[in-house]
Design a protein around this motif. Structure first.
Motif, PDB file in Angstrom:
ATOM      1  N   GLY A   1       0.820  -1.211   0.000  1.00 56.00           N
ATOM      2  CA  GLY A   1       0.000   0.000   0.000  1.00 56.00           C
ATOM      3  C   GLY A   1       0.851   1.256   0.000  1.00 56.00           C
ATOM      4  O   GLY A   1       0.600   2.200  -0.760  1.00 56.00           O
ATOM      5  N   LEU A   2       1.891   1.238   0.833  1.00 56.62           N
ATOM      6  CA  LEU A   2       2.785   2.402   0.917  1.00 56.62           C
ATOM      7  C   LEU A   2       3.462   2.677  -0.428  1.00 56.62           C
ATOM      8  O   LEU A   2       3.597   3.829  -0.853  1.00 56.62           O
ATOM      9  N   SER A   3       3.860   1.601  -1.124  1.00 56.52           N
ATOM     10  CA  SER A   3       4.530   1.803  -2.410  1.00 56.52           C
ATOM     11  C   SER A   3       3.566   2.440  -3.414  1.00 56.52           C
ATOM     12  O   SER A   3       3.976   3.265  -4.233  1.00 56.52           O
ATOM     13  N   GLY A   4       2.274   2.071  -3.323  1.00 55.51           N
ATOM     14  CA  GLY A   4       1.277   2.705  -4.184  1.00 55.51           C
ATOM     15  C   GLY A   4       1.190   4.197  -3.911  1.00 55.51           C
ATOM     16  O   GLY A   4       1.189   5.026  -4.821  1.00 55.51           O
ATOM     17  N   LEU A   5       1.169   4.533  -2.617  1.00 52.76           N
ATOM     18  CA  LEU A   5       1.087   5.943  -2.214  1.00 52.76           C
ATOM     19  C   LEU A   5       2.317   6.719  -2.694  1.00 52.76           C
ATOM     20  O   LEU A   5       2.202   7.779  -3.308  1.00 52.76           O
ATOM     21  N   LEU A   6       3.504   6.159  -2.432  1.00 54.17           N
ATOM     22  CA  LEU A   6       4.738   6.858  -2.798  1.00 54.17           C
ATOM     23  C   LEU A   6       4.879   7.001  -4.310  1.00 54.17           C
ATOM     24  O   LEU A   6       5.256   8.058  -4.813  1.00 54.17           O
ATOM     25  N   GLY A   7       4.547   5.916  -5.020  1.00 52.46           N
ATOM     26  CA  GLY A   7       4.637   5.971  -6.481  1.00 52.46           C
ATOM     27  C   GLY A   7       3.714   7.037  -7.047  1.00 52.46           C
ATOM     28  O   GLY A   7       4.105   7.810  -7.941  1.00 52.46           O
ATOM     29  N   SER A   8       2.508   7.112  -6.505  1.00 49.50           N
ATOM     30  CA  SER A   8       1.568   8.139  -6.960  1.00 49.50           C
ATOM     31  C   SER A   8       2.125   9.530  -6.668  1.00 49.50           C
ATOM     32  O   SER A   8       1.999  10.449  -7.477  1.00 49.50           O
ATOM     33  N   PHE A   9       2.722   9.672  -5.484  1.00 49.11           N
ATOM     34  CA  PHE A   9       3.252  10.981  -5.090  1.00 49.11           C
ATOM     35  C   PHE A   9       4.348  11.438  -6.056  1.00 49.11           C
ATOM     36  O   PHE A   9       4.332  12.567  -6.537  1.00 49.11           O
ATOM     37  N   VAL A  10       5.285  10.538  -6.333  1.00 47.68           N
ATOM     38  CA  VAL A  10       6.388  10.907  -7.229  1.00 47.68           C
ATOM     39  C   VAL A  10       5.849  11.300  -8.597  1.00 47.68           C
ATOM     40  O   VAL A  10       6.241  12.328  -9.161  1.00 47.68           O
ATOM     41  N   SER A  11       4.924  10.503  -9.117  1.00 50.34           N
ATOM     42  CA  SER A  11       4.448  10.807 -10.470  1.00 50.34           C
ATOM     43  C   SER A  11       3.574  12.061 -10.474  1.00 50.34           C
ATOM     44  O   SER A  11       3.415  12.712 -11.493  1.00 50.34           O
ATOM     45  N   TYR A  12       3.038  12.428  -9.315  1.00 55.32           N
ATOM     46  CA  TYR A  12       2.252  13.662  -9.222  1.00 55.32           C
ATOM     47  C   TYR A  12       3.183  14.874  -9.179  1.00 55.32           C
ATOM     48  O   TYR A  12       2.937  15.896  -9.818  1.00 55.32           O
ATOM     49  N   THR A  13       4.265  14.726  -8.408  1.00 54.73           N
ATOM     50  CA  THR A  13       5.176  15.850  -8.194  1.00 54.73           C
ATOM     51  C   THR A  13       6.039  16.140  -9.417  1.00 54.73           C
ATOM     52  O   THR A  13       6.209  17.273  -9.823  1.00 54.73           O
TER      53      THR A  13
END
Lengths: 284, 245
Positions: free
Chosen positions: A241-253
């Motif tokens: 779950g955390l990797s999903g959150l972090l991956g989304s964050f990076v691709s958002y930023t």
């Protein structure tokens, strides 16, 4: 910093969809994938995820709409078929399982690539974006997608809780389980179906090519940190779950960064981070 | 005399390879029975097909006088130690608790009674201090005792054990043997696959000698003969001479 606040306030509904979707997908595949790693069938995850491609293509040809439950059903059917084929041939053939798995994977994937080329040439604009299932396209997760991701996640978590003891017994010692009268084949079937379900929703985010990482990497992290199965499953779900959150964050930023590959890179970093602890807490 | 295990015309094959050919035998209840024979002589296959873990081509098996499905609760199967992955994240006590699992009640919590029986079994195999240890951290002999502890927790009447002495040290072998004599004195029947011919005569009441066919089955004193051993093991005469049978 602004991006950080903007992202984690979750005020953007699109961010909410993507984060919830990828986190649920990561948690599902992380926990269910743990059993694949424990039974040394990691390669099977790769087989199933690649084999899903022709299933989705056939579903699209039968009903040419680019998203919906029919693609999920197509994925399930193809995934289960490849699992059954891999299992059947590894019992009947003289070839070693790794060779057979690679063969099943290639045949299904080859068929899938053929079909997707056919679709691209014959279905015009209606198919645009279908090829995203090769590498995933988390940013495209919509409300409908999130609904069925949530339903599938609920089914997977409920089964993991309900069948925890059964799954543990059949994956640890199937012969003993059978000797006391446990229907090992039925539970194996349930476990395989749950895996295929996790893969079928997971390719949304990371695509067929990177899906295996999402099944396998979380349990490498959790096995390094614990040697109790229930805790390993919890940590795997959390890490996924955390990797999903972090991956989304990076691709958002960062502009023009894909979510799926970043999810996998975040996972890999977590694997490296826990490796020094693996003798201390876990035993792998 | 009551019999613990009756096998009639059992045949099993793996593909074209015949593992067991037309085996018929009867194993008495309340005794310790050894199954011996060279590698590949069908010892494990005999136990596994009796437990219905692998399909038989033909044959009929009765345990404690009934079909297996009717007496499953009274029969315990101890698999070979190598048949499981000892790196699996499970503790000693978790494995022993599995002896109290029942197929229809896998979703329900175990009762206090079940836990008490598992605790007692843990103590009987002298692993109390390793209660929460992950099973991969144990020695070979201790791992074997975990399996026997799980079998004890089943509170069965008939125990089928696949090589319980494989890879264990002398102290553990003695401990397991003592446990078996103890179980026998409580009227339980034990059938085990064995490798070491030297200890056969002292420990087994009944003996089954296999070489894919049945070579002999009977009281150890009657069937543990040079003739039968040669029929099973072939020309390994040196072993026979050392045994002085």
């Amino acid at each position: 910093m602004n991006d950080f606040l903007q992202f984690f306030s979750f005020s953007d509904p699109n961010v909410r969809l993507v984060v919830l979707g990828t986190a649920l997908i990561g948690a599902c595949s992380g926990s269910i994938g743990t059993f694949m790693v424990l039974t040394r069938k990691s390669l099977l995850g790769d087989v199933v995820s690649h084999s899903i491609l022709p299933g989705i293509c056939v579903a699209f040809i039968l009903y040419p709409v680019r998203s919906g439950i029919h693609l999920f059903i197509g994925a399930m059917v193809a995934g289960l078929l490849s699992g059954i084929a891999a299992d059947y041939f590894s019992r009947k053939s003289v070839l070693r399982p790794d060779a057979l798995f690679a063969l099943v994977l290639s045949v299904f994937f080859g068929l899938g690539v053929m079909l997707i080329t056919y679709i691209q040439q014959n279905y015009g604009a209606g198919q645009a974006g279908l090829d995203a299932i090769l590498f995933g396209k988390a940013a495209a997760i919509n409300q409908d997608d999130l609904t069925y991701i949530t339903v599938v996640a609920a089914v997977i978590f409920a089964c993991l809780i309900l069948f925890f003891r059964s799954f543990r017994m059949i994956t640890f010692n199937a012969g003993f389980a059978q000797s006391i009268g446990v229907r090992v084949r039925i539970y194996n079937g349930i476990l395989s179906s749950l895996t295929v379900m996790a893969v079928a929703i997971g390719i949304q985010a990371v695509g067929v090519v990177l899906m295996a990482a999402l099944l396998i990497a979380p349990s490498i992290v959790s096995k390094a940190l614990s040697n109790r199965l229930w805790l390993i499953l919890l940590i795997s779900a959390f890490v996924g779950g955390l990797s999903g959150l972090l991956g989304s964050f990076v691709s958002y930023t960062l502009p023009a960064m894909p979510t799926g590959p970043w999810i996998v890179i975040c996972l890999s970093l977590m694997v490296f981070a826990v490796l020094p602890f693996r003798r201390k807490f876990g035993n792998s | 005399m009551n019999s613990a295990l009756d096998i009639e015309n059992l045949s099993v094959s793996y593909g074209k390879k015949i593992a067991l050919e037309n085996i018929s035998l009867s194993i008495p209840a309340g005794q310790i029975t050894g199954i011996i024979g060279p590698n590949g002589s069908g010892k494990s296959t005999l136990i596994k097909s009796a437990m219905n873990l692998i399909p038989a081509n033909s044959g009929n098996v009765r345990m404690l006088g009934s079909e297996l499905d009717k007496v499953r609760k009274r029969v315990s199967y101890v698999p070979q130690r190598e048949s499981v992955d000892w790196d699996y994240p499970v503790s000693v006590f978790d494995v022993i608790l599995m002896g109290r699992y029942r197929p229809g009640r896998l979703f329900l919590p175990l009762s206090a009674e079940d836990r008490k029986i598992a605790e007692e079994s843990l103590e009987r195999v002298q692993l109390t201090e390793y209660r929460n240890t992950q099973i991969g951290q144990l020695s070979g002999g201790q791992q074997q005792r975990v399996f026997i502890g799980r079998a004890l927790a089943q509170r069965a009447e008939l125990y089928l054990m696949d090589e319980p002495f494989a890879g264990v040290d002398a102290a553990t072998e003695k401990a397991i043997l003592d446990l078996m004599f103890d179980m026998k004195s409580q009227g339980q029947s034990i059938v085990l696959i064995h490798h070491d011919l030297v200890s056969v005569r002292d420990n087994f009441d009944h003996l089954v000698i296999l070489k894919n066919k049945l070579i002999a089955s009977g009281p150890t004193s009657e069937v543990f003969t040079t003739k039968n051993l040669i029929a099973s093991y072939g020309g390994s005469m040196r072993i026979m001479q050392e045994l002085d049978v």
